[in-house]
Design a protein around this motif. Structure first.
Motif, PDB file in Angstrom:
ATOM      1  N   VAL A  72       0.841  -1.196   0.000  1.00  0.00           N
ATOM      2  CA  VAL A  72       0.000   0.000   0.000  1.00  0.00           C
ATOM      3  C   VAL A  72       0.877   1.247   0.000  1.00  0.00           C
ATOM      4  N   TYR A  73       0.565   2.185  -0.914  1.00  0.00           N
ATOM      5  CA  TYR A  73       1.325   3.437  -1.023  1.00  0.00           C
ATOM      6  C   TYR A  73       0.361   4.610  -0.961  1.00  0.00           C
ATOM      7  N   ASN A  74       0.658   5.589  -0.094  1.00  0.00           N
ATOM      8  CA  ASN A  74      -0.149   6.800   0.051  1.00  0.00           C
ATOM      9  C   ASN A  74       0.649   8.003  -0.431  1.00  0.00           C
ATOM     10  N   PRO A  75       0.476   8.396  -1.723  1.00  0.00           N
ATOM     11  CA  PRO A  75       1.249   9.535  -2.231  1.00  0.00           C
ATOM     12  C   PRO A  75       0.871  10.849  -1.562  1.00  0.00           C
ATOM     13  N   THR A  76      -0.412  11.013  -1.174  1.00  0.00           N
ATOM     14  CA  THR A  76      -0.885  12.189  -0.447  1.00  0.00           C
ATOM     15  C   THR A  76      -1.853  11.715   0.642  1.00  0.00           C
ATOM     16  N   ALA A  77      -2.323  12.643   1.445  1.00  0.00           N
ATOM     17  CA  ALA A  77      -3.245  12.298   2.519  1.00  0.00           C
ATOM     18  C   ALA A  77      -4.590  11.822   1.987  1.00  0.00           C
ATOM     19  N   HIS A  78      -4.938  12.167   0.737  1.00  0.00           N
ATOM     20  CA  HIS A  78      -6.249  11.816   0.178  1.00  0.00           C
ATOM     21  C   HIS A  78      -6.167  10.736  -0.899  1.00  0.00           C
ATOM     22  N   GLN A  79      -4.984  10.170  -1.144  1.00  0.00           N
ATOM     23  CA  GLN A  79      -4.844   9.185  -2.207  1.00  0.00           C
ATOM     24  C   GLN A  79      -4.180   7.915  -1.680  1.00  0.00           C
ATOM     25  N   GLN A  80      -4.576   6.801  -2.278  1.00  0.00           N
ATOM     26  CA  GLN A  80      -3.972   5.516  -1.919  1.00  0.00           C
ATOM     27  C   GLN A  80      -3.900   4.610  -3.134  1.00  0.00           C
ATOM     28  N   ILE A  81      -2.766   3.951  -3.305  1.00  0.00           N
ATOM     29  CA  ILE A  81      -2.571   2.957  -4.361  1.00  0.00           C
ATOM     30  C   ILE A  81      -2.196   1.643  -3.676  1.00  0.00           C
ATOM     31  N   ALA A  82      -2.903   0.568  -4.014  1.00  0.00           N
ATOM     32  CA  ALA A  82      -2.659  -0.722  -3.368  1.00  0.00           C
ATOM     33  C   ALA A  82      -2.538  -1.813  -4.422  1.00  0.00           C
ATOM     34  N   LEU A  83      -1.471  -2.599  -4.330  1.00  0.00           N
ATOM     35  CA  LEU A  83      -1.278  -3.768  -5.196  1.00  0.00           C
ATOM     36  C   LEU A  83      -1.406  -5.012  -4.331  1.00  0.00           C
ATOM     37  N   SER A  84      -2.337  -5.887  -4.704  1.00  0.00           N
ATOM     38  CA  SER A  84      -2.584  -7.109  -3.935  1.00  0.00           C
ATOM     39  C   SER A  84      -2.275  -8.326  -4.793  1.00  0.00           C
ATOM     40  N   LEU A  85      -1.477  -9.233  -4.240  1.00  0.00           N
ATOM     41  CA  LEU A  85      -1.148 -10.501  -4.886  1.00  0.00           C
ATOM     42  C   LEU A  85      -1.537 -11.623  -3.931  1.00  0.00           C
ATOM     43  N   ALA A  86      -2.202 -12.653  -4.440  1.00  0.00           N
ATOM     44  CA  ALA A  86      -2.644 -13.730  -3.561  1.00  0.00           C
ATOM     45  C   ALA A  86      -2.675 -15.057  -4.302  1.00  0.00           C
ATOM     46  N   ASN A  87      -2.434 -16.110  -3.553  1.00  0.00           N
ATOM     47  CA  ASN A  87      -2.623 -17.475  -4.039  1.00  0.00           C
ATOM     48  C   ASN A  87      -3.516 -18.160  -3.016  1.00  0.00           C
ATOM     49  N   SER A  88      -4.729 -18.555  -3.420  1.00  0.00           N
ATOM     50  CA  SER A  88      -5.662 -19.063  -2.425  1.00  0.00           C
ATOM     51  C   SER A  88      -6.567 -20.127  -3.029  1.00  0.00           C
TER      52      SER A  88
END
Length: 320
Positions: A72-88
């Motif tokens: 999870v990356y928050n470039p600003t207080a109002h923005q968020q970018i999340a990359l999720s990888l899973a094996n299930s």
């Protein structure tokens, strides 16, 4: 589960692992289960009843695991970018293993031998939010092994005379390789203290890789939008539209469906005090223009070919 704040307020890493042992056991399933006669108010069970065996007794064992990593990356207080990888994995449900639906139309039959679904899942999310506006976008790509789904095929059972019989039916099976690609958008805008706007849209493209064909039970591109009003006196109203595009990416045995758009209107009051009780009123119209349509994932059977038409309602809620 493990969580690491790489850079507080900016970068966060989450990870997890799970391992399961699954055992599924069943007795033989018969049809009919039993029969009886009532004479002079005396019940007598029918002995030596001729019954067909829908599913034979069996025991199945599986090992499955799930692992996930989120960055999870928050470039600003109002923005968020999340990359999720899973094996299930996902174990087959009781209905997927043992259902037997025999109404007007083809049979729908379960499969006790289903393996757990296993797959690799990726999702990229972007979220923008402040006090009055929120926007979220997701793009995903999922690769599944042993996907559980219905396919037109052959169902085999033992009839009342002990003979093995095969019939055409929609049977739950495992598909060795399946690919899902898609996206979802969602927005919520608080225009002012009284008016707000909400909308979303989604699309999924799914293929059986080995057979190079479309998967069954995949929804068309669809969405929802509503314009909402809420007064200080707690009077609320909403005008909404529910839409779906034409779905031609269908599996063998499925029927293509045309696109449609349905408009709805509803109004409600706040709680009205009546001495020691409270009253609340609701009114509205579903499918205002009485549009004739068929939902692609409809569960209607037999002679029912369309979803319900216009519905006008008035409801009163009284409590204390």
């Amino acid at each position: 589960h493990y969580s690491w704040k790489i850079d507080p307020g900016k970068w966060t890493l989450n990870a997890g692992l799970r391992l399961d042992y699954i055992q599924t056991a069943n007795d033989s399933a018969f049809s009919p289960l039993y029969q009886y006669k009532v004479k002079n108010d005396v019940r007598t069970n029918v002995t030596n009843l001729a019954r067909r065996v829908l599913f034979a007794a069996s025991i199945h064992e599986d090992m499955a695991y799930a692992a996930d990593v989120d960055l999870v990356y928050n470039p600003t207080a109002h923005q968020q970018i999340a990359l999720s990888l899973a094996n299930s994995y996902r174990a087959a449900s009781i209905e997927e293993r043992f259902k037997f639906i025999e109404l007007a139309g083809p049979k729908h039959v379960g499969n006790p031998n289903l393996k757990p679904e296993k797959g690799t899942f990726t999702n990229l999310n972007y979220t923008l939010s402040d006090n009055k506006f929120r926007f979220k976008a997701d793009i995903f790509a999922n690769y599944l092994n042993d996907l559980i789904t219905e396919q037109s095929g052959t169902y085999t059972y033992i009839n009342a005379t002990g003979s093995t019989v095969s019939e055409q039916a929609f049977v739950n099976v495992n598909i060795s390789k399946a690919l899902f690609l898609g996206a979802e958008l969602e927005g919520n805008w608080q225009i002012n203290n009284e008016f707000s706007l909400f909308a979303n849209a989604s699309y999924t493209h799914a293929r059986d890789i080995d057979a190079n064909s479309s998967l069954p039970q995949i929804p068309p591109m669809s969405g929802f939008a509503s314009y909402n009003y809420q007064s200080k006196e707690q009077i609320g109203a909403s005008f909404s539209a529910l839409w779906a595009a034409t779905q031609n990416e269908i599996a063998t045995g499925e029927t293509a469906t045309a696109g449609h758009i349905i408009y709805n209107l509803n109004v409600h009051s706040g709680n009205i005090d009546l001495n020691n009780s409270q009253l609340q009123l609701f009114a509205g119209v579903d499918n205002i223009f009485n549009t004739a349509y068929l939902d692609h994932l409809s569960t209607t059977r037999g002679i029912l070919k369309l979803e319900p038409g216009r519905n006008i309602y008035l409801k009163v809620k009284w409590g204390w």
